[in-house]
Design a protein around this motif. Structure first.
Motif, short mmCIF file in Angstrom:
data_model
loop_
_atom_site.label_atom_id
_atom_site.label_comp_id
_atom_site.label_asym_id
_atom_site.label_seq_id
_atom_site.Cartn_x
_atom_site.Cartn_y
_atom_site.Cartn_z
N HIS A 1 0.82 -1.21 0.00
CA HIS A 1 0.00 0.00 0.00
C HIS A 1 0.85 1.26 0.00
O HIS A 1 0.38 2.32 -0.42
CB HIS A 1 -0.94 0.01 1.20
N GLU A 2 2.09 1.17 0.50
CA GLU A 2 2.96 2.34 0.51
C GLU A 2 4.40 1.90 0.32
O GLU A 2 4.76 0.76 0.58
CB GLU A 2 2.80 3.14 1.80
N THR B 1 8.12 2.00 1.49
CA THR B 1 8.94 2.24 2.67
C THR B 1 10.40 2.06 2.28
O THR B 1 10.74 1.18 1.48
CB THR B 1 8.59 1.26 3.81
N ARG C 1 8.25 7.02 4.18
CA ARG C 1 7.04 6.31 3.75
C ARG C 1 6.34 7.20 2.73
O ARG C 1 6.04 8.36 3.02
CB ARG C 1 6.11 6.02 4.93
N ARG C 2 6.10 6.66 1.57
CA ARG C 2 5.52 7.44 0.47
C ARG C 2 4.50 6.58 -0.26
O ARG C 2 4.53 5.35 -0.18
CB ARG C 2 6.61 7.88 -0.50
N PRO C 3 3.62 7.22 -1.05
CA PRO C 3 2.74 6.42 -1.92
C PRO C 3 3.56 5.61 -2.91
O PRO C 3 4.60 6.07 -3.38
CB PRO C 3 1.90 7.49 -2.62
#
Length: 342
Positions: free
Chosen positions: A8-9, A11, A30-32
């Motif tokens: 989902h993201e 890391t 942590r990013r999209p």
């Protein structure tokens, strides 16, 4: 079509404020998860080698090209998504991302097959986020197809350490059955040495690390001594992998007449004053090495598969990326360091 689960993201780690590795230049991010563009692959990272260039970027020896960049450019992964224009890869394939990320394709260097010198060249982990993360984007035209059966940890170092070591070997103009000196014996050197040995060279290794000297002898080097020692015979060619300018006159003086020294690193400390008679006369040659072409990568990976190249790798969980760079800075890694998912 095999499915590859996408988290989902994203890391991973980014270079926040470049500086000494002890000061903690890497920060957790942590990013999209990025969406691939028309010509890109989204890779779920299986392993990412830790290159000395990553250390130079983290510590500021190489100025950052963009803020908060995720380093890492020896990337092995599974294709999780492809852009609409991609035809060479599909979801589920294993692919590799390397240092060279893009070139203009139109300048005189690109047209002459010397794309490594393209003024508009772009690099993974410097101009765009790299593999110190769970996922990353790689331009499909600059990705390498990789075998499914090989361990990701042993594949990752091939994608920069191996490729740039191979280019350095070719730049050293080693003659057939020649005498090669290798100064510094880390990730690149231990792979380039195996190519040289397979092609009939006599290899002499000069390095300060006792463990690296033992590795060199185990791989078939004829001798292994201290970095500043004189090799047992004059050298036809030499490669300087250690980023230590003080070794340039040492290596030049060890060359036979018309010998060539290739400097493999992207960064080097200052070179002392050279003495023309001792270091350059008798047609000794001094060459630098700048990145690589995609053809270098294809050629090296084919050779590595044919000779059964042995990769000495130390795996670190992704969560210990700073420790891997710390150990690299202290020359405490024998062979290559590789980050793997926790």
């Amino acid at each position: 079509m095999a499915q590859v689960p996408v988290p989902h993201e994203l890391t991973g780690w980014a270079v926040h404020h470049p500086g000494p590795i002890a000061a903690g230049p890497l920060v957790s991010v942590r990013r999209p998860v990025p969406v691939p563009g028309p010509d890109e692959l989204l890779l779920q990272v299986e392993a990412c080698g830790v290159c000395r260039t990553d250390l130079h970027l983290a510590e500021g020896d190489l100025p950052p090209h963009r803020p908060e960049t995720v380093p890492g450019h020896e990337i092995v992964g599974r294709v999780a998504a492809v852009g609409e224009s991609v035809t060479r890869f599909q979801v589920g394939d294993r692919a590799g991302g390397a240092w060279l990320r893009g070139t203009c394709g139109n300048c005189r260097y690109c047209r002459a097959g010397r794309e490594n010198l393209c003024p508009a060249s772009r690099y993974t982990g410097w101009d765009a986020d790299g593999g110190f993360a769970g996922t990353t984007l790689v331009p499909a035209d600059y990705a390498y197809a990789l075998p499914d059966e090989q361990d990701a940890t042993s594949l990752a170092p091939l994608l920069c350490a191996g490729i740039i070591g191979y280019r350095a070997l070719r730049r050293s103009a080693l003659p057939a059955n020649g005498r090669l000196g290798i100064y510094g014996f880390g990730a690149s050197a231990h792979l380039a040495a195996q190519v040289a040995l397979a092609e009939g060279a006599t290899v002499h290794v000069l390095t300060r690390s006792a463990a690296a000297r033992e590795l060199a002898l185990g791989l078939g080097a004829s001798s292994a001594g201290d970095a500043y020692a004189r090799p047992p015979e004059p050298l036809d060619s030499a490669i300087l992998f250690a980023p230590v300018g003080d070794l340039v006159p040492v290596a030049l003086e060890a060359l036979d007449r018309s010998g060539t020294l290739a400097i493999a690193g992207i960064h080097l400390t200052d070179i002392p004053v050279l003495n023309y008679q001792r270091h350059l006369f008798e047609e000794r040659n001094l060459r630098s090495v700048t990145s690589n072409t995609r053809q270098d990568g294809r050629d090296f990976l084919a050779i590595a598969a044919r000779i059964g190249i042995r990769v000495t790798a130390s795996p670190y969980p992704l969560s210990r990326a700073t420790q891997a760079l710390t150990d690299l800075a202290a020359d405490q890694i024998n062979g290559a360091a590789v980050l793997v998912p926790d």
